[in-house]
Scaffold this active site. Structure first.
Site, PDB file in Angstrom:
ATOM      1  N   ASP A 201     -27.921  59.283 -58.789  1.00 24.42           N
ATOM      2  CA  ASP A 201     -28.349  58.313 -57.772  1.00 24.42           C
ATOM      3  C   ASP A 201     -28.927  59.038 -56.554  1.00 24.42           C
ATOM      4  O   ASP A 201     -29.926  58.615 -55.979  1.00 24.42           O
ATOM      5  CB  ASP A 201     -27.158  57.444 -57.374  1.00 24.42           C
ATOM      6  CG  ASP A 201     -26.482  56.845 -58.594  1.00 24.42           C
ATOM      7  OD1 ASP A 201     -27.149  56.110 -59.328  1.00 24.42           O
ATOM      8  OD2 ASP A 201     -25.294  57.141 -58.828  1.00 24.42           O
TER       9      ASP A 201
ATOM     10  N   HIS B 234     -20.763  54.313 -58.584  1.00 21.21           N
ATOM     11  CA  HIS B 234     -21.981  54.502 -59.381  1.00 21.21           C
ATOM     12  C   HIS B 234     -22.236  53.190 -60.124  1.00 21.21           C
ATOM     13  O   HIS B 234     -21.837  53.003 -61.271  1.00 21.21           O
ATOM     14  CB  HIS B 234     -21.820  55.646 -60.383  1.00 21.21           C
ATOM     15  CG  HIS B 234     -22.915  55.650 -61.411  1.00 21.21           C
ATOM     16  ND1 HIS B 234     -24.217  55.940 -61.096  1.00 21.21           N
ATOM     17  CD2 HIS B 234     -22.920  55.357 -62.736  1.00 21.21           C
ATOM     18  CE1 HIS B 234     -24.975  55.827 -62.179  1.00 21.21           C
ATOM     19  NE2 HIS B 234     -24.201  55.469 -63.191  1.00 21.21           N
TER      20      HIS B 234
END
Ligand code: NAX
Length: 329
Positions: free
Chosen positions: A159, A187
């Site tokens: 990410d 996440h």
């Protein structure tokens, strides 16, 4: 020549595994003078496919690859591990609720946490990639009796890398010019890629990119939805970029962080930034010269960011509550 280190990898016959193993074996992660043993862990039905991967590793004749173990036995797989990369998990199937997935995978990570504690080196670091990775990591850590909590991590580096690439494209610079990018929380689609503290060429992103509406809207949504966009385009989930991010995480936790910068990884909260202790949340982390790590504290969190952080932490608490039966004590 140094003594070999042992890297145990679950889900080694899967897509991410295939993109991970050859880079570790080649020396591009732990260095050209560091021999490695690879312990490849799979479920029984995947052992024939894993044998094919072993044959390919053999056929590379890597000078640094000393020994390969391919097994479905957790004790053998985690024996003497310096690193445990927990990649394997059961993917979400049609009709499966998030809580079903948490329950199915939770049981996998209970056993793996226990096996790491019983068989790996006491200094073994564990990185969980298999989703839902924060909560899987919480389960593994909670069941790894005797191992320090600060040796357990869940991956949010993909990410971070995605967010850096989006900001670089918008600003017309190279992604290496983007620093201080923290992913907060889970996440998942609630994660918060923090543009407020991120920098481009040392200047706040908000000074370089004046389009605040884009930063608060499209930027965050693009990073949050990037995994889904890749599945749509490729017909399969991110594998090479996920493997790359896992190796970035291992390297970031093994080498001192550049002065003034930080990296993102989920760790067990000690209450930093008001995040409930015991939650496995992504935060800004610095690795120190002695190999230990610390949370970067003292960042000022504005109201916009606080709202986003609260939302992702609320999701992590829900996930934790859904698996509380798998968390001893
Ligand atoms: P694959 O389905 O290609 O491979 C998974 C492998 O794990 C399979 O070979 C399977 O046999 C094995 N496995 C399943 N249960 C196991 C167990 N109990 N012990 C050992 N091995 C087991 O998936 P792949 O694309 O490699 O993705 C692996 C995991 O990474 C998934 O959970 C996926 O959701 C997750 N991801 C996490 C990311 C992150 O940023 N944290 C991003 C990429 C990826 O989506």
């Amino acid at each position: 020549m140094k003594d070999p280190i042992t890297i145990s990898i679950t889900g080694a016959a899967g897509n991410i595994g295939y993109a991970l193993l050859f880079r570790i074996a080649s020396g591009s992660v732990f260095g050209a003078d560091q021999p490695v043993n690879l312990h490849l862990i799979e479920i029984e039905p995947a052992l024939p496919a894993l044998q094919g991967v072993v044959m390919e590793l053999d056929d590379c004749a890597f000078p640094l690859l000393k020994n390969i173990v391919a097994t479905a036995d957790l004790a053998e797989g985690f024996k003497n591990a310096d690193w445990a990369l927990l990649v394997g998990s059961v993917p979400r199937k049609a009709g499966m609720e998030r809580n079903d997935l948490l329950g199915i995978n939770g049981k996998i990570f209970t056993g793996q946490g226990q096996a790491i504690a019983a068989n790996a080196k006491p200094t073994c670091k564990t990185l969980v990639v298999g989703n839902p990775c924060n909560t899987n990591c919480l389960i593994a850590m909670s069941n790894a009796t005797g191992l320090p909590k600060n040796q357990f991590f869940a991956m949010t580096r993909l990410d971070e890398n995605r967010a850096k690439s989006q900001l670089a494209a918008k600003a017309g610079v190279h992604s290496s010019q983007v620093t201080n990018l923290c992913i907060w929380g889970n996440h998942s689609a609630t994660q918060y890629p923090d543009f407020v503290h991120a920098k481009i060429d040392g200047k706040p992103v908000t000074e370089v990119i004046s389009d605040r509406e884009w930063l608060e809207g499209e930027f965050i949504a693009t990073v949050q939805q990037r995994g889904a966009a890749i599945i749509k385009a490729r017909g399969a989930s991110s594998a090479a970029s996920a493997a790359n991010a896992a190796l970035d995480t291992v390297m970031a936790l093994s080498t001192p962080t550049a002065e003034g910068d930080w990296h993102s990884v989920a760790i067990c909260s000690n209450g930093e930034y008001g995040i409930e202790p015991g939650i496995m949340a992504s935060m800004p982390i610095r690795t120190k010269a002695d190999g230990s790590w610390e949370v970067v504290e003292g960042l000022e969190i504005d109201d916009f960011s606080q709202g986003k952080i609260d939302a992702t932490i609320a999701e992590l608490k829900e996930e934790r509550d859904a698996v509380k039966d798998l968390i001893p004590g």
